[in-house]
Write an enzyme that holds these catalytic residues in place. Sequence first.
Site, PDB file in Angstrom:
ATOM      1  N   ILE A  23       0.827  -1.202   0.000  1.00 43.77           N
ATOM      2  CA  ILE A  23       0.000   0.000   0.000  1.00 43.77           C
ATOM      3  C   ILE A  23       0.865   1.257   0.000  1.00 43.77           C
ATOM      4  CG2 ILE A  23      -0.258   0.159   2.526  1.00 43.77           C
ATOM      5  CD1 ILE A  23      -3.184   0.979   1.982  1.00 43.77           C
ATOM      6  N   ALA A  24       2.046   1.192   0.631  1.00 46.47           N
ATOM      7  CA  ALA A  24       2.970   2.323   0.610  1.00 46.47           C
ATOM      8  C   ALA A  24       3.498   2.554  -0.796  1.00 46.47           C
ATOM      9  CB  ALA A  24       4.130   2.073   1.571  1.00 46.47           C
ATOM     10  N   ARG A  25       3.697   1.475  -1.534  1.00 42.83           N
ATOM     11  CA  ARG A  25       4.153   1.599  -2.919  1.00 42.83           C
ATOM     12  C   ARG A  25       3.084   2.279  -3.771  1.00 42.83           C
ATOM     13  NH1 ARG A  25       8.618  -1.600  -3.753  1.00 42.83           N
ATOM     14  NH2 ARG A  25       8.288  -1.586  -6.011  1.00 42.83           N
ATOM     15  N   SER A  44      12.525   2.076   6.629  1.00 40.00           N
ATOM     16  CA  SER A  44      12.234   0.651   6.752  1.00 40.00           C
ATOM     17  C   SER A  44      13.123   0.078   7.836  1.00 40.00           C
ATOM     18  CB  SER A  44      12.486  -0.072   5.419  1.00 40.00           C
ATOM     19  OG  SER A  44      12.398  -1.475   5.576  1.00 40.00           O
ATOM     20  N   TYR A  66      12.753   3.022  11.448  1.00 40.09           N
ATOM     21  CA  TYR A  66      11.642   3.947  11.564  1.00 40.09           C
ATOM     22  C   TYR A  66      12.048   5.179  12.379  1.00 40.09           C
ATOM     23  CZ  TYR A  66       8.810  -0.122  10.155  1.00 40.09           C
ATOM     24  OH  TYR A  66       8.272  -1.206   9.492  1.00 40.09           O
ATOM     25  N   LEU A  82       1.648   0.981   8.245  1.00 43.41           N
ATOM     26  CA  LEU A  82       2.043  -0.247   8.923  1.00 43.41           C
ATOM     27  C   LEU A  82       0.820  -1.092   9.266  1.00 43.41           C
ATOM     28  CD1 LEU A  82       4.737   1.184  11.395  1.00 43.41           C
ATOM     29  CD2 LEU A  82       5.122   0.058   9.183  1.00 43.41           C
ATOM     30  N   HIS A  87      -0.271   0.969  14.456  1.00 47.97           N
ATOM     31  CA  HIS A  87      -0.663   2.353  14.181  1.00 47.97           C
ATOM     32  C   HIS A  87      -0.496   3.253  15.403  1.00 47.97           C
ATOM     33  CE1 HIS A  87      -3.400   1.381  10.471  1.00 47.97           C
ATOM     34  NE2 HIS A  87      -2.126   1.066  10.291  1.00 47.97           N
ATOM     35  N   LYS A 105      -6.150   3.487   7.514  1.00 49.64           N
ATOM     36  CA  LYS A 105      -7.279   2.935   8.256  1.00 49.64           C
ATOM     37  C   LYS A 105      -6.964   1.495   8.687  1.00 49.64           C
ATOM     38  CE  LYS A 105      -7.956  -0.120   5.197  1.00 49.64           C
ATOM     39  NZ  LYS A 105      -7.911  -1.565   5.544  1.00 49.64           N
TER      40      LYS A 105
END
Length: 351
Positions: A23-25, A44, A66, A82, A87, A105
Amino acid sequence: MSTGAMATAAPALRIGILGCANIARQFARDIAGCPDANAVAVGSRSIDTAEAFATAFGIARSHGSYEALLADPGVDVIYLPLPNSLHAEWAIKAAQAGKHVLCEKPLALGLAQAQAMFEAARQNGVMLLEAFPYYFQPQTGAMLELVRGGDIGRVRSVQASFGFTLSKPVGNIRLSPALGGGALLDAGCYALSLIRLVMGEAPQKVMADAVWADSGVDISLLATLFYADGRRAQLSCAMDTANHRRATIIGTDGTIETEYLNHTSDLTDGHAYGYLPSQLRVRRGISNTIPFEEVITGTGSGFRFSAEAFARVIRARDFAAIDRAAQASMDNAATLEALAKSARLGHTVAL
């Protein structure tokens, strides 16, 4: 900001991406070239992974932890994709480092976590926003205009669903209780967020029923939400069905139907990333002989729309807008907690 001839554009918000999940990509890909918000760094637990991610998306700096990303003085905002269970920890750490946070979310695993996250943001003078990409779609704005403008009268009920099939279940974090997996937290939070958006408040009580995976998470869940004035909402979510995503908003004088997709296109086929048109239609009237009207809006990536919206709010220091979003996020966190408890116990749970 002035729009006169001498006005200068505000500098782009500098985003640091915390983690290199898929999802980060997608987020990095979709905000590329955005004039309001740029990905300038990635962090990372592996420097090799961070460097490969940075190279793939043209990001200037990479960090092998991080913590190093949070310490980067050239980062204004942390995008936090993450696993759900992480979160709260990393949103709080980012706030303590003086960074605004755009958090994927669901924001938290429960109300206490959500409250702690927003309190950390307030104490450190930064903004925290839950990132439901569809929230920021022009289509969602048009939907809310119909609801708030009285086009369908008073809302009496909402039905919202979201489900899909896990293509690779082995090792998938969505099946891990320790990482905050399950259909409710992964898909149901979307349906619930739309219900909260339309209803404007949390329910008084909920009743949920779930089917459980071997790992212990809910593989599907159905629920009814009860409101003080007799309104009702129904929610369904699943990780073992064909992909479906739809909501029906039923008023005293009309009906709205929508797919509320995260990412939209005006192409029915051939979009580079597979984005499709998202239906929004309204029937103004109570008779089934009245045709539905299609509502056409702008299209694009919800990731990009969310980054742009967050940039505007931060520049304007619009803490009132953040407070409104925070209340919705806390209502959602409390409701998700109640739904999970109801499914486990097999009876109605009050909020």
